[in-house]
Design an enzyme around this catalytic site. Structure first.
Site, PDB file in Angstrom:
ATOM      1  CE  LYS A  62     -36.655 -15.233  -1.519  1.00 16.81           C
ATOM      2  NZ  LYS A  62     -35.754 -15.116  -0.346  1.00 16.81           N
TER       3      LYS A  62
ATOM      4  CD  GLU B 227     -46.247  -3.167  -2.882  1.00 20.94           C
ATOM      5  OE1 GLU B 227     -45.980  -2.362  -1.980  1.00 20.94           O
ATOM      6  OE2 GLU B 227     -46.083  -4.405  -2.770  1.00 20.94           O
TER       7      GLU B 227
ATOM      8  N   GLY C 168     -33.639  -9.710  -0.749  1.00 22.46           N
ATOM      9  CA  GLY C 168     -34.001  -9.056  -2.003  1.00 22.46           C
ATOM     10  C   GLY C 168     -32.994  -8.027  -2.465  1.00 22.46           C
ATOM     11  NE  ARG C 169     -31.072  -5.063   2.983  1.00 25.15           N
ATOM     12  CZ  ARG C 169     -31.903  -5.773   3.739  1.00 25.15           C
ATOM     13  NH1 ARG C 169     -33.076  -6.155   3.249  1.00 25.15           N
ATOM     14  NH2 ARG C 169     -31.569  -6.113   4.963  1.00 25.15           N
TER      15      ARG C 169
ATOM     16  CD  GLU D  15     -35.329  -3.305   2.479  1.00 21.04           C
ATOM     17  OE1 GLU D  15     -36.355  -2.684   2.141  1.00 21.04           O
ATOM     18  OE2 GLU D  15     -34.902  -4.310   1.880  1.00 21.04           O
TER      19      GLU D  15
ATOM     20  CG  HIS E 186     -24.797  22.694 -13.298  1.00 28.31           C
ATOM     21  ND1 HIS E 186     -24.468  23.978 -13.694  1.00 28.31           N
ATOM     22  CD2 HIS E 186     -23.809  21.892 -13.770  1.00 28.31           C
ATOM     23  CE1 HIS E 186     -23.354  23.954 -14.391  1.00 28.31           C
ATOM     24  NE2 HIS E 186     -22.926  22.691 -14.450  1.00 28.31           N
TER      25      HIS E 186
ATOM     26  CE  LYS F 256     -44.854  -5.656   2.403  1.00 29.75           C
ATOM     27  NZ  LYS F 256     -43.612  -6.420   2.205  1.00 29.75           N
TER      28      LYS F 256
END
Length: 546
Positions: free
Chosen positions: A209, A215, A271-272, A357, A388, A508
């Site tokens: 944004k 990153e 964002g999520r 979050e 399994h 961060k």
């Protein structure tokens, strides 16, 4: 909005505490024996989803008390506040309008006196036009070749949503193109992503944004260097191989991307919650604009169901309340999401961010410490793989882990007996968790007394089964919106701001301080704790010895 009364002091909460003491020992075997039709009594069907929640440790009195809790928490008013655009994200003073991303073109939803729906559809139209040009081959790279590789560079919601949707809808995707997703700042992620790619046929979508996410921009700059080196071209080639999902036109232009190929979204979309915004550009390229719009219609169907259905027929509300029942009264700290469809292999990972979050908070809207547990830990794997590995703990471990089984009546790849075997496992696992196997039944099979305890299953392990017809774009939209609204409902009842994420900030910020200390040519004056100082010194020494 919800009552200022402390959650644990509300009459409905106190009633639930008293009720829990009375029924916590009830076994699902007894509940089904008392009501042979329980499987139908505790089920609901709407918008193409059949929810069987009969294998939960509840009675009618439980549900009545939980619905009263929803009412006393002001859930209905909170739902309306979200849908009309009130600034319910109070710590950032923002509206929460991911629901506007799938609103019909003729809807009106105002933020600060402006109808945002035309803005949403303007971006969707531009996305559609761009996707059609890429898919048809009309969009050419710097050397005149069509684009065959699409690399999405993002992190968090800018990665988890697109990669989950791509994997979920791969059956509908353009198989002539490769879709690759880079998120980790670890150089290995990028290096492996571009192995074997032809730069002249590669398009990068940079999703940030602000266009400053560390990153994402580190990976984007590495991608730009890789592209220009591979093409042997100048900076002008960037505009043919990069597009942006951002709102920072100045930074996008500075990077070399034509702002005509910048697709924006808004601060009222977290964002999520953004996979159905421009963040979904890679999804739209993969499945085409028509299928993307079908996915949005699925979101919209669930939105309307959540907004209008009475509690006893409201799938998100029922599931949210059951989650609170186990989290806050049984002390269960996690929920396993178990999709029995390989295409949904990234769905649990997507839900981890969406849920944890959002509701991983320790203070109320007023900033007071909570005196109750909040967000549960979400995790899972697709069936039958999980059977399994970790199902052993769910069946016979000491922790109570409610499960959401997700299954589809029709496979997109009907091969022989495969789907019958898959579905048999869904139904069998839910049955086994609920009813178990008594020690008497084990011994009746001839098992030795010393071995019998090892083969006994207590049962009484709760689960929901979500059954849909097939995994279509519409179905995926409904499933994502379902869990969005579960998160919202629980956040309202726990009295949280589900739409900020301050918990991701501190690490961060500290990393930004440490980076120059790692890169400094001279020994820096370290002022961290003794552990962090020692770790930095050891890393610097190892780096110097390369």
């Amino acid at each position: 909005m919800n009552s200022p009364t402390s959650l644990t002091k509300r009459a409905s909460w106190v009633s639930l505490e008293d009720h829990f003491e009375k029924i916590q020992g009830l076994h699902l075997r007894d509940l089904f024996a008392q009501d042979p039709a329980r499987g139908k009594t505790y089920s609901v069907e709407s918008v193409g989803i059949y929810l069987d929640y009969s294998k939960n440790r509840i009675t009618k009195e439980t549900l009545d008390a939980l619905f009263s809790l929803a009412d006393e928490s002001g859930l209905r008013a909170s739902i309306e506040a979200m849908f009309r655009g009130d600034a319910i994200n109070i710590t950032e003073n923002r509206s929460v309008l991911h629901t506007a991303l799938r609103a019909p073109r003729d809807a009106s939803i105002e933020v600060d006196g402006r109808n945002v729906v035309p803005d949403v559809h303007e971006v969707l139209d531009r996305m559609s036009d761009f996707c059609n040009r890429v898919r048809s081959g009309a969009w050419k790279g710097h050397t005149g070749k069509p684009i065959l590789n699409i690399v999405n560079i993002g992190i968090g919601g800018s990665d988890l949503g697109p990669v989950m949707a791509y994997e979920a809808l791969k059956s509908y995707s353009d198989r002539t193109r490769r879709f690759i997703f880079v998120s980790n700042v670890d150089g290995t992620d990028f290096a492996e992503a571009v192995q074997g790619l032809d730069p002249s046929e590669t398009l990068f979508i940079v999703a940030s944004k602000t266009f400053t996410t560390q990153e994402t921009m580190t990976n984007a700059q590495t991608a730009r260097d890789w592209l220009l080196k591979g093409l042997g071209a100048g900076h002008e080639a960037v505009a043919k191989h990069f597009v942006a999902v951002s709102t920072n036109g100045a930074k996008v232009s500075e990077f070399g991307i034509d702002t005509a190929n910048m697709f924006g979204f808004w601060d009222w979309v977290g964002g999520r919650y953004s996979m159905d915004s421009a963040i979904g550009l890679s999804t739209m390229i993969a499945i085409g604009p028509a299928n993307f719009l079908k996915m949005l219609s699925g979101f919209r169907d669930m939105d309307q169901h959540f907004r209008t259905a009475p509690w006893k027929e409201n799938i998100p509300v029922i599931m949210a309340l059951l989650g609170i029942w186990y989290n806050n009264f049984f002390g269960s700290s996690s929920i396993a999401v178990l999709p029995y469809d390989q295409y949904l292999k990234r769905f649990p990972a997507y839900l981890q961010q969406l849920t944890m979050e959002s509701n991983g908070k320790r203070v109320t809207l007023a900033g007071n410490l909570v005196d109750y547990d909040t967000g549960a830990i979400y995790w899972g794997e697709p069936g039958t793989n999980g059977q399994h590995s970790f199902y052993q703990l769910i069946h016979q471990g000491t922790r109570l882990i409610p499960c959401d089984f997700i299954a589809f009546c029709n496979s997109l790849n009907p091969l022989g007996r495969h789907h019958d075997l898959l579905m048999a496992n869904v139904f069998a696992q839910a049955e086994a968790l609920a009813f178990g196997k008594t020690i008497q039944e084990v011994r009746a099979e001839g098992t030795a007394d010393w071995l019998a305890p090892h083969r006994e299953f207590d049962g009484n392990r709760p689960s929901n089964v979500l059954l849909l017809d097939s995994l279509t774009p519409e179905a995926l939209g409904k499933m994502v919106a379902l869990y969005e609204h579960i998160v919202f409902t629980q956040g309202v009842i726990w009295n949280l701001d589900s739409f900020d994420q301050w918990g991701v900030e501190l690490g961060k910020v500290l990393a930004q301080r440490i980076v120059p200390e790692l890169e400094s040519k001279s020994s820096p004056d370290l002022k961290h704790d003794s552990s962090t100082n020692t770790l930095i010194e050891r890393y610097r020494a190892a780096k110097a010895a390369r």
